[in-house]
Design a protein around this motif. Structure first.
Motif, PDB file in Angstrom:
ATOM      1  N   ARG A  26       0.830  -1.209   0.000  1.00 55.19           N
ATOM      2  CA  ARG A  26       0.000   0.000   0.000  1.00 55.19           C
ATOM      3  C   ARG A  26       0.862   1.255   0.000  1.00 55.19           C
ATOM      4  O   ARG A  26       0.620   2.199  -0.731  1.00 55.19           O
ATOM      5  CB  ARG A  26      -0.942  -0.062   1.221  1.00 55.19           C
ATOM      6  CG  ARG A  26      -1.880   1.077   1.456  1.00 55.19           C
ATOM      7  CD  ARG A  26      -2.690   1.606   0.281  1.00 55.19           C
ATOM      8  NE  ARG A  26      -3.211   0.670  -0.685  1.00 55.19           N
ATOM      9  CZ  ARG A  26      -3.138   0.896  -2.002  1.00 55.19           C
ATOM     10  NH1 ARG A  26      -2.603   1.999  -2.492  1.00 55.19           N
ATOM     11  NH2 ARG A  26      -3.610   0.010  -2.851  1.00 55.19           N
ATOM     12  N   GLY A  27       1.934   1.212   0.837  1.00 54.12           N
ATOM     13  CA  GLY A  27       2.832   2.362   0.919  1.00 54.12           C
ATOM     14  C   GLY A  27       3.432   2.675  -0.445  1.00 54.12           C
ATOM     15  O   GLY A  27       3.414   3.828  -0.904  1.00 54.12           O
ATOM     16  N   ALA A  28       3.944   1.645  -1.121  1.00 46.88           N
ATOM     17  CA  ALA A  28       4.612   1.843  -2.416  1.00 46.88           C
ATOM     18  C   ALA A  28       3.609   2.301  -3.476  1.00 46.88           C
ATOM     19  O   ALA A  28       3.870   3.258  -4.219  1.00 46.88           O
ATOM     20  CB  ALA A  28       5.292   0.543  -2.847  1.00 46.88           C
ATOM     21  N   ASN A  29       2.469   1.638  -3.558  1.00 48.72           N
ATOM     22  CA  ASN A  29       1.496   2.007  -4.600  1.00 48.72           C
ATOM     23  C   ASN A  29       0.961   3.424  -4.365  1.00 48.72           C
ATOM     24  O   ASN A  29       0.826   4.202  -5.310  1.00 48.72           O
ATOM     25  CB  ASN A  29       0.341   1.000  -4.651  1.00 48.72           C
ATOM     26  CG  ASN A  29       0.689  -0.216  -5.506  1.00 48.72           C
ATOM     27  OD1 ASN A  29       1.471  -0.108  -6.455  1.00 48.72           O
ATOM     28  ND2 ASN A  29       0.160  -1.365  -5.179  1.00 48.72           N
ATOM     29  N   SER A  30       0.686   3.772  -3.111  1.00 43.97           N
ATOM     30  CA  SER A  30       0.145   5.106  -2.843  1.00 43.97           C
ATOM     31  C   SER A  30       1.187   6.177  -3.114  1.00 43.97           C
ATOM     32  O   SER A  30       0.862   7.242  -3.646  1.00 43.97           O
ATOM     33  CB  SER A  30      -0.339   5.214  -1.390  1.00 43.97           C
ATOM     34  OG  SER A  30      -1.461   4.404  -1.221  1.00 43.97           O
ATOM     35  N   GLN A  31       2.456   5.871  -2.755  1.00 48.53           N
ATOM     36  CA  GLN A  31       3.504   6.865  -2.977  1.00 48.53           C
ATOM     37  C   GLN A  31       3.659   7.171  -4.467  1.00 48.53           C
ATOM     38  O   GLN A  31       3.697   8.340  -4.868  1.00 48.53           O
ATOM     39  CB  GLN A  31       4.827   6.324  -2.422  1.00 48.53           C
ATOM     40  CG  GLN A  31       5.848   7.395  -2.191  1.00 48.53           C
ATOM     41  CD  GLN A  31       7.006   6.855  -1.363  1.00 48.53           C
ATOM     42  OE1 GLN A  31       7.752   6.004  -1.826  1.00 48.53           O
ATOM     43  NE2 GLN A  31       7.143   7.334  -0.149  1.00 48.53           N
ATOM     44  N   PRO A  62       2.534  17.444  -0.526  1.00 47.57           N
ATOM     45  CA  PRO A  62       3.445  17.444   0.631  1.00 47.57           C
ATOM     46  C   PRO A  62       3.902  16.045   1.057  1.00 47.57           C
ATOM     47  O   PRO A  62       4.987  15.882   1.605  1.00 47.57           O
ATOM     48  CB  PRO A  62       2.619  18.093   1.740  1.00 47.57           C
ATOM     49  CG  PRO A  62       1.387  18.628   1.108  1.00 47.57           C
ATOM     50  CD  PRO A  62       1.286  18.169  -0.296  1.00 47.57           C
ATOM     51  N   ARG A  63       3.094  15.015   0.770  1.00 42.62           N
ATOM     52  CA  ARG A  63       3.476  13.657   1.195  1.00 42.62           C
ATOM     53  C   ARG A  63       4.650  13.096   0.396  1.00 42.62           C
ATOM     54  O   ARG A  63       5.321  12.166   0.817  1.00 42.62           O
ATOM     55  CB  ARG A  63       2.279  12.698   1.033  1.00 42.62           C
ATOM     56  CG  ARG A  63       1.219  12.898   2.109  1.00 42.62           C
ATOM     57  CD  ARG A  63      -0.040  12.135   1.780  1.00 42.62           C
ATOM     58  NE  ARG A  63      -0.722  12.691   0.604  1.00 42.62           N
ATOM     59  CZ  ARG A  63      -1.813  12.183   0.063  1.00 42.62           C
ATOM     60  NH1 ARG A  63      -2.334  11.089   0.552  1.00 42.62           N
ATOM     61  NH2 ARG A  63      -2.378  12.761  -0.986  1.00 42.62           N
ATOM     62  N   VAL A  64       4.892  13.673  -0.795  1.00 40.33           N
ATOM     63  CA  VAL A  64       5.987  13.145  -1.639  1.00 40.33           C
ATOM     64  C   VAL A  64       6.970  14.236  -2.072  1.00 40.33           C
ATOM     65  O   VAL A  64       7.992  13.943  -2.685  1.00 40.33           O
ATOM     66  CB  VAL A  64       5.417  12.440  -2.903  1.00 40.33           C
ATOM     67  CG1 VAL A  64       4.713  11.150  -2.543  1.00 40.33           C
ATOM     68  CG2 VAL A  64       4.472  13.349  -3.689  1.00 40.33           C
ATOM     69  N   GLY A  86      12.540   6.930  -0.682  1.00 41.95           N
ATOM     70  CA  GLY A  86      11.263   6.376  -0.214  1.00 41.95           C
ATOM     71  C   GLY A  86      11.184   4.914  -0.644  1.00 41.95           C
ATOM     72  O   GLY A  86      12.201   4.262  -0.880  1.00 41.95           O
ATOM     73  N   TRP A  87       9.976   4.408  -0.822  1.00 42.73           N
ATOM     74  CA  TRP A  87       9.815   2.997  -1.212  1.00 42.73           C
ATOM     75  C   TRP A  87      10.523   2.699  -2.529  1.00 42.73           C
ATOM     76  O   TRP A  87      11.119   1.649  -2.702  1.00 42.73           O
ATOM     77  CB  TRP A  87       8.327   2.646  -1.362  1.00 42.73           C
ATOM     78  CG  TRP A  87       7.583   2.576  -0.066  1.00 42.73           C
ATOM     79  CD1 TRP A  87       6.589   3.400   0.355  1.00 42.73           C
ATOM     80  CD2 TRP A  87       7.780   1.618   0.987  1.00 42.73           C
ATOM     81  NE1 TRP A  87       6.154   3.023   1.601  1.00 42.73           N
ATOM     82  CE2 TRP A  87       6.861   1.923   2.021  1.00 42.73           C
ATOM     83  CE3 TRP A  87       8.645   0.534   1.160  1.00 42.73           C
ATOM     84  CZ2 TRP A  87       6.780   1.194   3.189  1.00 42.73           C
ATOM     85  CZ3 TRP A  87       8.563  -0.198   2.335  1.00 42.73           C
ATOM     86  CH2 TRP A  87       7.643   0.132   3.331  1.00 42.73           C
TER      87      TRP A  87
END
Ligand SMILES: NC(=O)C1=CN([C@@H]2O[C@H](COP(=O)(O)OP(=O)(O)OC[C@H]3O[C@@H](n4cnc5c(N)ncnc54)[C@H](OP(=O)(O)O)[C@@H]3O)[C@@H](O)[C@H]2O)C=CC1
Ligand SMILES: CC(C)=CCC[C@@H](C)[C@H]1CC=C2C3=C(CC[C@@]21C)[C@@]1(C)CC[C@H](O)C(C)(C)[C@@H]1CC3
Length: 418
Positions: A305-310, A321-323, A341-342
């Motif tokens: 989920r972390g990787a796909n959302s990022q 702001p999240r990326v 990141g991921w």
């Protein structure tokens, strides 16, 4: 009328021969799995217990059920959506619009099923119908792919997929010629990718759980785990429905037999293999081991989920702001690639998370049979092949910048291993 594009795109899947072999092998494998899952020895690599005759495969009721299911999901797709999302930019610089109401379809389906069951709908009889249902779904996928192929003959050249237009009938039928076949705003590929197959998969799982409860008094812990994990996966896919718009299937692949069969038959009937196995081969599972398996699934889900959302957030708005603080490299296309990141850990962190979850789905079935690990083995092969296809596409898109990314992030899926 669209002229064939010739063989400009390199052939994938072993060309026409590979495509023909897969068209035969995939349905045969699916029926093999359905038959061995209910057999005593449940041997993945052994012969099936028997070869079913046409009278066991063909049922007009199963076909009717299959078409009713597709009709129901299509009706839910057409309901007003909470949001309409734009897809990636197409060759002609336009963007298609997609309804975001998959999760709503899942909830409404659950309500309808609950209503049906309380009114006496014999859902637990579904496992007995898996063979004819799988046959009906395969037939539907085949006829549907044929119609898609014919539709592509009159599509403009700009609507065709980069692959799938080699001029070879078998290859193009398998891969799919048109990128986003639609009638008005109804997008067939987007619809099939997320609705009938995925929701059908969890419905089959639920029917298997209910039949186990009827047979043994209550569902086993292993069956609860498999149902819970896979429901989480499907609910997640529908909750983050918009993220599917940046996947390879939507952006790059045409809609042909591979995806039609994959979405409508392969996913519901083979992805429910662990639950099928557990119905006929109950496995003891204690809470300590169950907790450990839950932990493995949670770790896999966190990475997935972390990787796909990022990536999705970054592709939608790199200044989010999240990326925004993540390190990136520029490419000649103007699009940037994440290198921290991921996506700085391995080049496909989402595959890693997905594979860890796949393992967690098999573990409740114990370690004495290979059959429930089929999904993990198939999925490893699928993702390794998919990663290889994606690398080639990215190299073509980004050239030197992709080489730089590979230098900065040397591992593909598993850190320090692959
Ligand atoms: N359960 C199942 O049966 C299956 C599940 N899946 C899952 O579906 C999900 C999507 O997979 P898939 O479509 O194959 O691939 P990805 O979602 O990984 O998409 C690949 C694309 O991401 C972009 N990208 C790659 N590297 C970077 C980077 N460093 N920074 C930014 N963008 C990057 C590139 O496209 P661009 O630069 O053009 O944006 C690339 O083509 C995965 O989680 C996978 O596990 C997939 C297949 C089957
Ligand atoms: C061997 C064979 C029949 C090939 C067809 C492959 C398809 C089964 C898969 C190709 C990509 C898929 C994706 C999902 C399901 C399987 C198929 C269709 C997916 C919808 C599962 C849920 C995920 O969250 C996802 C949305 C990321 C994913 C997208 C790709």
């Amino acid at each position: 009328m669209a002229p064939p594009q010739g063989s400009r795109a390199p052939l994938e899947f072993g060309g026409p021969l590979g495509a023909a072999a897969l068209m035969l092998l995939l349905p045969v494998t699916m029926f093999h799995l359905l038959l061995v899952a209910r057999s005593g020895p449940a041997r993945l690599l052994g012969p099936p217990p028997y070869l079913p005759g046409l009278e066991e495969l063909w049922s007009p009721w199963a076909l009717l059920l299959c078409l009713t299911w597709l009709g129901l999901q299509a009706a839910l797709y057409l309901l007003p959506a909470r949001k309409v999302a734009e897809g990636q930019e197409l060759k002609d610089k336009s963007r298609l619009r997609y309804p975001i109401n998959g999760f709503q379809a899942l909830v409404l389906t659950a309500l309808l099923v609950a209503l049906g069951v309380s009114a006496g709908l014999p859902l637990s009889a579904l496992p007995e119908m898996l063979l004819p249902l799988a046959f009906a779904a395969t037939l539907t996928a085949f006829i549907f792919s044929l119609l898609l192929y014919l539709k592509a003959l009159v599509a403009p050249a700009s609507a065709l997929a980069p692959g799938g237009n080699s001029g070879n009938l078998i290859y193009d039928f398998f891969l799919g010629r048109e990128l986003n076949p639609r009638i008005c705003s109804f997008d067939f590929k987007y619809f099939c990718e997320l609705r009938p197959g995925l929701i059908g998969w969890v419905l089959i799982n639920l029917a298997l759980l209910m039949q186990e409860a009827e047979l043994r008094g209550s569902p086993s812990l292993a069956m609860w785990l498999v149902n819970g994990f896979q429901l989480l996966y499907v609910a997640d896919a529908l909750w983050y429905e918009e993220a599917v718009l940046t996947t390879m299937d939507i952006i790059h692949d045409g809609f042909g037999f591979m995806l039609a069969f994959g979405d409508l038959a392969w996913v519901p009937f083979t992805y429910s293999l662990q639950a099928q196995f557990l119905l006929y081969h109950p496995q003891p599972l204690g809470w300590p081991l169950a907790s450990f398996i839950c932990l493995i699934n949670a770790v896999g889900y966190y990475i997935f989920r972390g990787a796909n959302s990022q990536k999705n957030t970054f592709r939608k708005n790199p200044s989010d702001p999240r990326v925004a603080d993540l390190e990136t490299i520029s490419t000649a296309t103007g699009r940037r690639l994440l290198v921290s990141g991921w996506w700085g850990m391995v080049r496909h962190p989402n595959y890693l998370g997905d594979l860890i979850m796949a393992l967690a789905w098999s573990l409740p079935c114990g370690v004495f049979h290979l059959l429930p690990y089929f999904y993990f083995l198939y999925f490893t092969a699928l993702l390794v092949h998919r990663e290889d296809r994606d690398e080639r596409q990215c190299l073509q898109k980004y050239g030197l910048a992709w080489h730089e990314y590979c230098r900065r992030v040397p591992y593909r899926i598993v850190p320090y291993v692959y």
